[in-house]
Design an enzyme around this catalytic site. Sequence first.
Site, PDB file in Angstrom:
ATOM      1  N   ASP A 197       0.836  -1.203   0.000  1.00 40.12           N
ATOM      2  CA  ASP A 197       0.000   0.000   0.000  1.00 40.12           C
ATOM      3  C   ASP A 197       0.876   1.260   0.000  1.00 40.12           C
ATOM      4  OD1 ASP A 197      -1.902   1.942   0.528  1.00 40.12           O
ATOM      5  OD2 ASP A 197      -2.388   1.226   2.545  1.00 40.12           O
ATOM      6  N   HIS A 370      -4.280   4.230   6.490  1.00 36.98           N
ATOM      7  CA  HIS A 370      -3.136   3.773   5.697  1.00 36.98           C
ATOM      8  C   HIS A 370      -1.815   4.088   6.388  1.00 36.98           C
ATOM      9  CE1 HIS A 370      -5.661   3.010   2.128  1.00 36.98           C
ATOM     10  NE2 HIS A 370      -6.360   4.040   2.577  1.00 36.98           N
TER      11      HIS A 370
END
Length: 557
Positions: A197, A370
């Site tokens: 990610d 995130h």
Amino acid sequence: MQLFKKNSNKIKVMALGGLNEIGKNMTVIEYKDEIIVIDAGLSFPEDEMLGIDIVIPDVTYLVKNKDKIKGIFITHGHEDHIGALPYILKKINVPVYGAKLSIGLIQVKLKEHKLNNVKLNVIKPREVVKLSNMEVEFIKVNHSIPDACSIAVHTDQGIIYHTGDFKVDLTPIDGDVMDIHRICELSKKGVLLMLADSTNAERPGSTMSERTVGNGLDDLFRKAINNRILVATFASNIHRLQQIINTAEKFNRKVAVSGRSMVNVVGVASDLGYLNIPENMMIDLNDIYKYEENEIVLITTGSQGEPMSALARMASAEHKKVEIKNGDLIIISANAIPGNEKSISKVVNSLLEKGAEVVYEDEDIHVSGHAKQEELKLIHRLVRPKFFMPAHGEYRMLKKHAELAEELGMPSQNIFVNKTGEVLELDRNSAKVSGTVPTGNVLVDGLGVGDVGNIVLRDRKHLSEDGLMIVVVTISKEDGRVLAGPDIISRGFVYVRESEDLMDGAKNIIKNVLIECEQKNIKEWAYLKNNIKENLKEYLYQKTKRNPMILPIIMEV
């Protein structure tokens, strides 16, 4: 374009979405005669995609190879990872694997699309799905939704580890911490390739724990002790919903929910045990006026200023059940997704004009789901992959993530900042980009999937910028004489009644073209239409400096 040649002893890894963009995440791993797909997400249309509802990946490659596909493996239940599933499963009906909540959210989607024959499989963390040439393992990670997993694909060439969306949260709301121990075990075995990610790769430091939001909510609820409170957040951010419910309980407030997606998610999450809602706390939206304003918390969609969302309709006084009042406290518990800033600003302005107090862009009421740079460095140190491919992000994010990996000592030749559709071919000794597969955007407009392409979008853009002029003429079938017209209809170009001189001039231009064609005995429709368009276009541009779409209609009698 070099199409890749098949080499059965190499592993092929390709992204059909999610690279150089936010959303539309979809990764394909192919080995020997088997294909697995990780995620099937959607993205939302850009400004120039007029009238488009959502954008999904082009799965032409998967349709051509559907006999090889063993399943779609879902990392978590956010729209950018599951949103395209109903459209893709209509083309390739394969099993879907995911954690309990992910499958629960997928079931709601499939029901809406009347898809009843899809095989859905609930998988627990550390559980392995065994195929002939690959084994697919789900590993627990933390994100802004419960049941988020990373995926390890075991092959005889090595392990491919896909982090999915993640952050390192040591105090998660549900107490279910990322399985760092298992990730270290994979590292000992040797990870061939990691896809990770990159959403927050440009942001230094570490992402705060979701638990910190609870304190910020407590402070705001305490200050608004006599006012009604509305909280806008992402429907799928279940940990955030839990914290809002916990805070509402502390301050003896009832909770109502507004927005279709919010109602769906709250229903699924509470049924599956992911939302702990005290008895008699939830009330119907229709019943909110039976309570005092300081006894109510309303949880709503619309944190991104979406035009049809519940919060946007409240802001524009178009919501049937909720009216914004002077003194309402509105908490927008989300950060703006790039591109949505104008929409959010418009909604905030409207709410403030109605006398509400609006709290937004406040770090105390929103944290990201995130990993930031320090967490990304940690995952690189733990996994220690031989090769690395940044995933999930725009090009600048992918590039920054690649630089971080290089700073940690990974050779630059082992890092692949790929584009969507590029095929990374690798074995235990080497990796290289070997070609491309077809990719792109499939646009969904209403019930139409893929029937709106560049030409239709170009026409919509033209119409939106310059408007439309329709010219209607009736001519004789025998000798080409003009029997009626020309009549002109204008839409979005000029208001006819206030532009009579312009319209008269346009009619004269058309009459001259028709007389000239009649004298030359030209009766070809295509020629007539083209001549009308060209002459009228020149005249209108000369008079208005605008280029409306011109549509001549010729009728023969």
